[in-house]
Design an enzyme around this catalytic site. Sequence first.
Site, short mmCIF file in Angstrom:
data_model
loop_
_atom_site.label_atom_id
_atom_site.label_comp_id
_atom_site.label_asym_id
_atom_site.label_seq_id
_atom_site.Cartn_x
_atom_site.Cartn_y
_atom_site.Cartn_z
N GLY A 147 81.98 29.77 -62.36
CA GLY A 147 82.87 28.74 -62.89
C GLY A 147 84.32 29.15 -62.68
N ARG A 148 85.19 28.59 -63.49
CA ARG A 148 86.62 28.92 -63.42
C ARG A 148 86.95 30.23 -64.14
NH1 ARG A 148 89.32 26.63 -59.56
NH2 ARG A 148 88.93 24.42 -59.47
N GLU A 150 88.09 33.79 -62.48
CA GLU A 150 89.39 33.98 -61.84
C GLU A 150 90.45 34.50 -62.81
OE1 GLU A 150 91.42 29.54 -61.77
OE2 GLU A 150 89.97 30.04 -60.23
N CYS A 210 77.63 32.90 -58.24
CA CYS A 210 78.72 32.01 -57.85
C CYS A 210 80.06 32.75 -57.83
CB CYS A 210 78.73 30.79 -58.76
SG CYS A 210 79.59 29.36 -58.09
N HIS A 211 81.04 32.27 -58.60
CA HIS A 211 82.35 32.91 -58.66
C HIS A 211 82.38 34.12 -59.60
CE1 HIS A 211 83.56 29.13 -56.76
NE2 HIS A 211 84.69 29.73 -56.42
N TYR A 242 79.31 32.41 -54.16
CA TYR A 242 79.71 31.13 -53.58
C TYR A 242 80.44 31.40 -52.27
CZ TYR A 242 81.28 26.37 -53.07
OH TYR A 242 81.48 25.11 -52.57
#
Length: 193
Positions: free
Chosen positions: A89-90, A93, A119-120, A139
């Site tokens: 997800g976000r 980061e 993923c991320h 990802y």
Amino acid sequence: MAPKKILMIVGDFVEDYEVMVPYQALLMIGHQVDVVCPDKKAKETVATAVHDFEQYQTYTEKRGHNFTLNATFSSVKAKDYDALIVPGGRAPEYIRLDKRVRDLVREFDSSKKPIASICHGLQVLIAAGVVTGRRVTGYKAIGPDLTLAGATYVEVEPTEVVVDGNLVTSPAWPGHPKWLAEFLKLLGTMITL
């Protein structure tokens, strides 16, 4: 076999399925899963984001559910857990910027405890410096970052998984069945029918 104690590190706009599905599945089979977020306490919530694949060049993002944390980040120690999960997800980061998060990830890795990331979520592993020399996936948009960090990035279908020692990685939530199955193997959890 005794239940395992698993730590999951999240943040606001963690991918909805990538926190909800593993959390509920691991609880269902009897493991304890403590979900924490830097600078938040148990009973506080994080917002989730739903990433979907809808025939665009990349995923779309929509507001998901609120997820209630069940442990307090400031009180967790890697030595108290058997394994770690870092969803995507976000959140990755920015939670990767937190030294405490990076230190926790390094402690799990140096102890060779299972780490599942999807993923991320691999952005956190990159920042912690634990992917160098390892075969991993994530990802596809972070493939170049993984390569630059010294990992061997393996591009696989979103339904697939890559295992290297204590690391279990997958490109996205469609990989949950294989990703969770491989994570359970590393935990020593056997499910018989």
